[in-house]
Design a protein around this motif. Structure first.
Motif, PDB file in Angstrom:
ATOM      1  N   ASP A 176       0.826  -1.217   0.000  1.00 13.80           N
ATOM      2  CA  ASP A 176       0.000   0.000   0.000  1.00 13.80           C
ATOM      3  C   ASP A 176       0.857   1.263   0.000  1.00 13.80           C
ATOM      4  O   ASP A 176       0.542   2.245  -0.672  1.00 13.80           O
ATOM      5  N   GLU A 177       1.934   1.226   0.770  1.00 10.65           N
ATOM      6  CA  GLU A 177       2.822   2.391   0.839  1.00 10.65           C
ATOM      7  C   GLU A 177       3.398   2.704  -0.559  1.00 10.65           C
ATOM      8  O   GLU A 177       3.423   3.852  -0.985  1.00 10.65           O
ATOM      9  N   ILE A 178       3.807   1.653  -1.237  1.00 13.07           N
ATOM     10  CA  ILE A 178       4.389   1.839  -2.574  1.00 13.07           C
ATOM     11  C   ILE A 178       3.297   2.307  -3.549  1.00 13.07           C
ATOM     12  O   ILE A 178       3.512   3.204  -4.374  1.00 13.07           O
ATOM     13  N   LYS A 179       2.102   1.721  -3.417  1.00 13.60           N
ATOM     14  CA  LYS A 179       0.998   2.159  -4.284  1.00 13.60           C
ATOM     15  C   LYS A 179       0.680   3.638  -4.047  1.00 13.60           C
ATOM     16  O   LYS A 179       0.519   4.420  -4.978  1.00 13.60           O
ATOM     17  N   ASN A 180       0.596   4.008  -2.772  1.00 18.00           N
ATOM     18  CA  ASN A 180       0.240   5.388  -2.446  1.00 18.00           C
ATOM     19  C   ASN A 180       1.312   6.398  -2.848  1.00 18.00           C
ATOM     20  O   ASN A 180       1.021   7.571  -3.049  1.00 18.00           O
ATOM     21  N   SER A 181       2.543   5.918  -2.926  1.00 20.05           N
ATOM     22  CA  SER A 181       3.628   6.852  -3.310  1.00 20.05           C
ATOM     23  C   SER A 181       3.462   7.290  -4.760  1.00 20.05           C
ATOM     24  O   SER A 181       3.955   8.335  -5.168  1.00 20.05           O
ATOM     25  N   GLY A 182       2.791   6.470  -5.562  1.00 17.13           N
ATOM     26  CA  GLY A 182       2.584   6.804  -6.972  1.00 17.13           C
ATOM     27  C   GLY A 182       3.774   6.516  -7.867  1.00 17.13           C
ATOM     28  O   GLY A 182       3.778   6.889  -9.040  1.00 17.13           O
ATOM     29  N   ILE A 183       4.793   5.831  -7.326  1.00 14.69           N
ATOM     30  CA  ILE A 183       5.984   5.577  -8.167  1.00 14.69           C
ATOM     31  C   ILE A 183       5.629   4.673  -9.343  1.00 14.69           C
ATOM     32  O   ILE A 183       4.863   3.720  -9.207  1.00 14.69           O
ATOM     33  N   ARG A 184       6.170   5.030 -10.507  1.00 10.17           N
ATOM     34  CA  ARG A 184       5.995   4.220 -11.720  1.00 10.17           C
ATOM     35  C   ARG A 184       7.360   3.714 -12.169  1.00 10.17           C
ATOM     36  O   ARG A 184       8.388   4.316 -11.873  1.00 10.17           O
ATOM     37  N   GLY A 185       7.341   2.600 -12.890  1.00 11.74           N
ATOM     38  CA  GLY A 185       8.587   1.928 -13.274  1.00 11.74           C
ATOM     39  C   GLY A 185       9.538   2.841 -14.031  1.00 11.74           C
ATOM     40  O   GLY A 185       9.143   3.550 -14.951  1.00 11.74           O
ATOM     41  N   ARG A 186      10.794   2.810 -13.633  1.00 17.41           N
ATOM     42  CA  ARG A 186      11.803   3.693 -14.229  1.00 17.41           C
ATOM     43  C   ARG A 186      12.477   3.084 -15.457  1.00 17.41           C
ATOM     44  O   ARG A 186      13.393   3.677 -16.004  1.00 17.41           O
ATOM     45  N   GLY A 187      12.049   1.899 -15.852  1.00 19.11           N
ATOM     46  CA  GLY A 187      12.768   1.222 -16.929  1.00 19.11           C
ATOM     47  C   GLY A 187      12.258   1.534 -18.320  1.00 19.11           C
ATOM     48  O   GLY A 187      12.949   1.314 -19.297  1.00 19.11           O
ATOM     49  N   GLY A 188      11.066   2.046 -18.437  1.00 17.33           N
ATOM     50  CA  GLY A 188      10.592   2.324 -19.781  1.00 17.33           C
ATOM     51  C   GLY A 188       9.085   2.509 -19.843  1.00 17.33           C
ATOM     52  O   GLY A 188       8.583   3.575 -20.160  1.00 17.33           O
TER      53      GLY A 188
END
Lengths: 616, 151
Positions: A176-188
């Motif tokens: 949930d923490e990662i989901k809430n952070s809004g981070i998206r994959g940095r690979g492409g």
């Protein structure tokens, strides 16, 4: 060192910090790829030797670190604790630095950076315009630690996020923490990382894998390499946290074989983490088990694609498969797998330590956090930059990058590697985030940012990428294999003067077929360099076809060299250097270039000191 | 055969003869012999108990592998985008002219192998030529002669 509990980790951290004298001078020599190529290790050795010669070995530390980012100025050294920034170092400069800065506490002004705009020297790294406007959450730690020392990483707060997770967070809380952070994959692709974790967590199966994609293949991008080389434990920490959240006990790091130092450093970090009890059974006494293996890539660009990478991990040729079977359900060895790239993993400890709210406050509505870009090509300040999502291209290229060398005009910036597109000057104020880049026909990709000036031919750039992809296409699906081949032929015809106007419609059609019908991301995005240049630089295509001219003077079949008798002094240099014996003339008499013999290598143009060779 | 069976065994055993480690095994063989001797591929297929076609498939799919012996000196020209826009193609063409071979080939005397590489990550120094792991930055066709003469 063996850490068996969260409390013990904190005790060890306090012990390490207590043993460190914050005022003790430390010389951090950048050992990133750019500086290595500039013989920075000789500079480092010179520091060590000079310090020994002055009897200061116990009083001054020398640290070889990962990339500091400002490759243009390499070799670089930072002198702690003042953070004095010395650049363009050679071994001859070292005695002076030791004498003046370490012993007499004065700066060596000739080695400082000059801020041309302000017209003054700057002393510390933070004042250098290149660094001043960055937000170096990921890269900033590179200069603070020795990548070979787990103690250094622990000293700057390393593994505290893992301790937080294992000390009291439920796996679903972490997701949930990662989901809430809004981070998206940095690979492409920019897929939301938390959602990926959740799917893999929810997938059925006892054995699940987490994988780190370190097969950084985009030409012109080297951020993953710099993170793995400079701060490998940050990637490990992210992966262990991810494995805990997903419910995985086994992971893989797939590293490009062309990066020997990254391989060495990640292998060493894994060994240290195992010895410290941060990998293996019962991590930090939590009962959670996880271990990692490193695999080397075989030098195939397509293995950056997740399903091709997994095929390669299984010991098969790196051919992608259709994506209707999700990796989160059936990935490596047909088991649920979660694959993220190096930079994504390195962001995880930051999010856990500072919280999703803190992280999601950085960036734009749809793209959170910072992004590392490799700013290369026709740019003054070449290097790795890390900025909050949403910074404009203008700020990155002109304020941080210092603009274009030799007063040339900016023409375009290419982002997203071979899957991306070329963005023209009219869009220079575009805020850089995932969606805005896609809207203009490019993409984020892994963060390559190749700046092009008036001397770059956009048709040649399109041909370059198509040829690149043609060679790297795995050949499994027809649209990609045959489509790229034909597109390459058409683009070659255009750059060699055999193009027809109807070819432009044909490559547009072919582009659409590739985009819609290819099996994997490589083929689907392959037309981007062509479609974006056709959209924004159609006039250059037309000049090649209708006028048989290459406006940028790049396409050799369409340019001719000649000697301007008025400027030629008859020095004979071009005559001597010409590999085709196409230049004749008597000493001190104007020379003549035989266009029939000329192979258009451009050597005469480059060597002439009198501006007498013409290129048209 | 060129490849020594006990040497191959020691490489294969390090990976417990796991088929999943095929690429790593081939990388170690390549590091040992500078190329993949054909008989070594057959031996690996036998030891890993996998079809020869899988071993040959992998050996020919990845750029890291070569079925032909390589030269004593290896010259890699970086063709990354940053190097490309700064003129790496001209550097490659000059090397091809001077060595009288095409990229991917080895000189008849076995001295030089000339190859291209997609990106070595030293973009700030482009165009970059790596010879025997030593980086040469800001290369131009003019500098090619002194690079080769220093050998």
């Amino acid at each position: 060192m063996k850490v068996t509990s969260v409390n013990e980790l904190e005790a060890i951290r306090s012990e390490i910090l207590a043993g460190k004298d914050q005022d003790k001078p430390c010389i951090a020599v950048c050992g990133g790829p750019g500086c290595l190529a500039n013989q920075c290790l000789e500079v480092r050795d010179a520091f060590v030797n000079e310090i020994a010669a002055k009897g200061l070995t116990d009083k001054v530390d020398v640290r070889t670190t990962g990339c500091h980012g400002f490759c243009e100025c390499g070799p670089i050294a930072l002198i702690y604790p003042q953070e004095i920034f010395y650049q363009g170092l050679s071994i001859d400069d070292i005695p002076e630095i030791i004498e003046e800065t370490i012993i007499n506490n004065k700066t060596v002004d000739r080695l400082l950076y000059t801020d041309d705009e302000a017209g003054q020297l700057v002393e510390t790294e933070g004042e250098v315009p290149f660094y001043k406007q960055q937000m170096r959450l990921i890269l900033g730690n590179n200069s603070k630690i020795d990548p070979h020392s787990i103690e250094d990483y622990i000293a700057i707060g390393g593994y505290s996020a893992l301790a937080k997770v294992l000390g009291g967070m439920q796996p679903m809380d972490v997701v949930d923490e990662i989901k809430n952070s809004g981070i998206r994959g940095r690979g492409g692709g920019g897929f939301p990382t938390g959602r990926k974790w959740e799917s893999t967590r929810n997938a059925e199966g006892d054995i699940k894998y987490v994988i780190c994609n370190a097969d950084e293949g985009d030409p012109g991008a080297f951020m993953d390499r710099s993170i793995l080389e400079g701060n490998p434990h940050s990637v490990l920490e992210g992966m262990i946290i991810g494995a805990y959240a997903i419910g995985s006990n086994e992971g893989y790091v797939y590293v490009r074989n062309e990066y020997p130092l990254a391989l060495k450093n990640i292998n060493l970090a894994i060994k240290q983490a195992r010895e410290a009890g941060l990998l293996g059974d019962n991590i930090l006494g939590s009962g959670f088990n996880f271990d990692l293996k490193v695999n080397r890539g075989g030098g195939a660009f397509v293995c950056g694609e997740s399903t091709a990478l997994m095929a390669s991990l299984e010991g098969k040729p790196g051919e992608p498969r259709a994506k209707y079977i999700h990796t989160s359900d059936k990935g490596l060895w047909d088991r649920p797998s979660n694959l993220n790239n190096v930079e994504t993993w390195a962001n995880i400890p930051l999010i856990i330590n500072n919280g999703a709210d803190w992280y999601s406050a950085i960036g734009t509505e749809s793209s959170k956090g910072t992004k590392v870009f490799s700013l290369v090509g026709k740019i003054n300040n070449t290097g790795l930059v890390e900025v909050p999502m949403g910074m404009t291209l203008r700020e990155i290229i002109f304020d941080i990058g210092g603009g274009i060398p030799d007063n040339k005009a900016f023409k375009a910036v290419q982002t997203g590697g071979p899957s991306g597109g070329c963005i023209p000057e009219s869009l220079i104020d575009l805020p850089v985030d995932y969606d805005r880049l896609t809207e203009v026909g490019s993409m984020m990709g892994s963060g390559g940012m190749i700046v092009m000036d008036e001397d770059t031919c956009m048709v040649d750039v399109a041909r370059y990428f198509i040829n690149f992809l043609m060679e790297e296409s795995c050949g499994k699906c027809v649209p990609c294999r045959e489509g790229l081949l034909r597109m390459g032929e058409i683009l070659t015809d255009i750059t060699e003067g055999r193009g027809r106007m109807e070819d432009l419609d044909l490559i547009q059609d072919l582009s659409e077929v590739l985009r819609d019908a290819s099996l994997c991301g490589l083929g689907q995005t392959a037309p981007n360099p062509v479609m974006s240049t056709l959209k924004y630089f159609r006039n250059e295509y037309e000049a090649h076809i209708k006028d048989h001219k290459c406006p940028a003077g790049v396409c050799t079949e369409l340019i001719t060299y000649s000697i301007d008798a008025g400027n030629c002094t008859g020095c004979g240099l071009c005559l001597k250097k010409c590999p085709a014996e196409a230049i004749t003339g008597e000493t001190k008499q104007p020379h003549v270039l035989d266009a029939g013999k000329c192979i258009k290598c451009g050597i005469c143009y480059d060597v002439c000191k009198f501006d007498a060779v013409r290129k048209e | 055969m060129t490849a020594n069976e006990s040497k191959l065994d020691s490489i294969i055993d390090e990976y417990n003869a796991e088929p999943g480690s095929l690429i790593s095994i081939l990388q170690d063989i390549q590091a040992e012999y500078n190329y993949l001797p054909e008989e070594s591929l057959e031996y690996v297929a036998k030891r890993l108990d996998i079809p020869r076609v899988q071993v040959f498939g992998v050996a020919t799919f990845f750029k890291a592998f070569s079925l032909k012996p390589k030269g004593r000196q290896q010259i890699h020209v970086c063709m990354g985008t940053a190097c490309h826009v700064r003129g790496s193609k001209k550097v490659l063409e000059e090397l091809e002219r001077k060595l009288e071979i095409k990229a991917g080939d080895t000189t008849p005397d076995g001295e030089f192998t000339l190859e291209t590489v997609n990106c070595v990550g030293a973009c700030a120094l482009g165009p970059v030529v790596v010879e025997n792991e030593e980086y040469h930055g800001e290369m131009t066709p003019i500098k090619v002669e002194s690079l080769l003469n220093s050998k």
